[in-house]
Design an enzyme around this catalytic site. Structure first.
Site, PDB file in Angstrom:
ATOM      1  N   THR A 174      -0.967  -2.265   2.258  1.00  0.00           N
ATOM      2  CA  THR A 174      -0.211  -0.577   2.895  1.00  0.00           C
ATOM      3  C   THR A 174      -0.290   0.190   3.785  1.00  0.00           C
ATOM      4  OG1 THR A 174      -1.264   0.165   0.691  1.00  0.00           O
ATOM      5  CG2 THR A 174      -1.136   1.340   1.532  1.00  0.00           C
TER       6      THR A 174
ATOM      7  N   GLY B 200      -5.920  -2.094  -4.972  1.00  0.00           N
ATOM      8  CA  GLY B 200      -5.814  -0.905  -5.546  1.00  0.00           C
ATOM      9  C   GLY B 200      -6.812  -0.637  -6.089  1.00  0.00           C
TER      10      GLY B 200
ATOM     11  N   ARG C  30       3.478  -0.733 -12.309  1.00  0.00           N
ATOM     12  CA  ARG C  30       1.841  -1.054 -11.919  1.00  0.00           C
ATOM     13  C   ARG C  30       1.269   0.354 -10.509  1.00  0.00           C
ATOM     14  NH1 ARG C  30      -0.784  -1.862  -6.724  1.00  0.00           N
ATOM     15  NH2 ARG C  30      -2.823  -2.751  -7.062  1.00  0.00           N
TER      16      ARG C  30
END
Ligand code: ASP
Length: 287
Positions: free
Chosen positions: A153, A207, A181
């Site tokens: 990310t 995550g 997801r």
């Protein structure tokens, strides 16, 4: 109040040969955010501007260069939060947009805080967001990069001269993830948070584990007592309870900057008002 800004290009392992592209990417992002803050702009504008630069660079897993899902689609998540109003905008598993962070930004004025999938894309289209086809989002990744890619990310955290804090995240998620997801990146309190008078934080990493640890909330709770650096470090270290890697960037209400990671690398750039050049790292303890 002096402004401050920190950006990151993902908690991950940087493959040999990718170092310069990572450095150049976070450096360009910090310049975009600095231009906003130095001219009196807001923390939220600076975060959006910085993340847009990262989304445009294929070396990062966000926007162009996002990792594909198990069936080869690109599904992206992004969020932005305004610490002044606690407004949140987030998109989840969105397809076909060039800059998910700007779609998240467009949601800030709406009643809804999160939109997913086709609904998010329709909202983006109605609001006039830039649309990008799957091939455009995927093109510049080589087979080798795709095989090596895991997660990363991007994110930005800013404090502006008016004392407003903001945070933003954007991701293509995990390489080969299940269709539909969702990780931590669009969820407030998990992948990010911002609150004036307290601090702001943005995270990267696995995550599911970050969400289970409510990592952003954990860091926020520790920030006033321990400062941003120790708050992030102690919190990411607690990931050993659930496994997974993470890295985080944070700024507290006083403008102190902190960051830490338990991944092999974490490309970070940071700058404060009055500083000539940003500080840039590919991992902790390495300028
Ligand atoms: N946190 C992101 C996710 O789980 C991935 C990443 O940070 O690399 O979707």
């Amino acid at each position: 109040m002096s402004w401050a800004l920190i950006v990151h290009g993902g908690a991950k392992e940087i493959a040999p040969g990718e170092e310069d592209a990572n450095r150049e990417g976070v450096s360009a992002a910090i310049e975009a955010g600095r231009a906003v803050l130095a001219s009196g702009g807001s923390a939220i504008d600076a975060c959006e501007a910085a993340v847009r630069v990262l989304e445009a660079r294929p070396v990062f897993n966000a926007g162009r260069g996002s990792d594909p899902t198990e069936i080869g689609e690109i599904e992206m998540c992004s969020a932005i939060m305004d610490g002044a109003t606690l407004a949140v905008g987030g998109v989840m598993a969105i397809q076909g947009v060039c800059h998910p962070v700007s779609v998240a930004r467009m949601l800030l004025g709406e009643q809804e805080i999160l939109l997913a999938g086709e609904g998010a894309r329709r909202f983006a289209q109605e609001k006039g967001a830039e649309l990008c086809g799957r091939d455009e989002l995927l093109t510049e990744k080589t087979e080798k990069q795709l095989a090596e890619a895991d997660h990363d990310t991007v994110g930005a955290v800013a404090l502006d001269a008016a004392g407003n804090l903001a945070a933003a995240t954007s991701t293509g998620g995990l390489n080969g993830q299940k269709q539909g997801r969702i990780g931590d990146s669009p969820m407030p309190g998990c992948g990010y948070y911002a609150e004036n008078g307290a601090g702001a934080v943005a995270l990267s990493g696995h995550g599911e584990e970050i969400a289970r640890m409510m990592l952003a909330g954990r860091i926020m709770h520790r920030m006033s007592e321990h400062g941003p650096e120790r708050a992030v470090l102690s919190s990411v270290r607690e990931m050993v309870r659930v496994g997974g890697e993470a890295g985080g960037i944070a700024i507290d209400a006083a403008g102190r900057i902190g960051w830490a990671h338990i991944s092999p690398h974490f490309a970070v750039a940071a700058i404060r008002e009055g500083q000539d050049k940003p500080d840039i790292w590919l991992k902790k303890d390495e300028q």
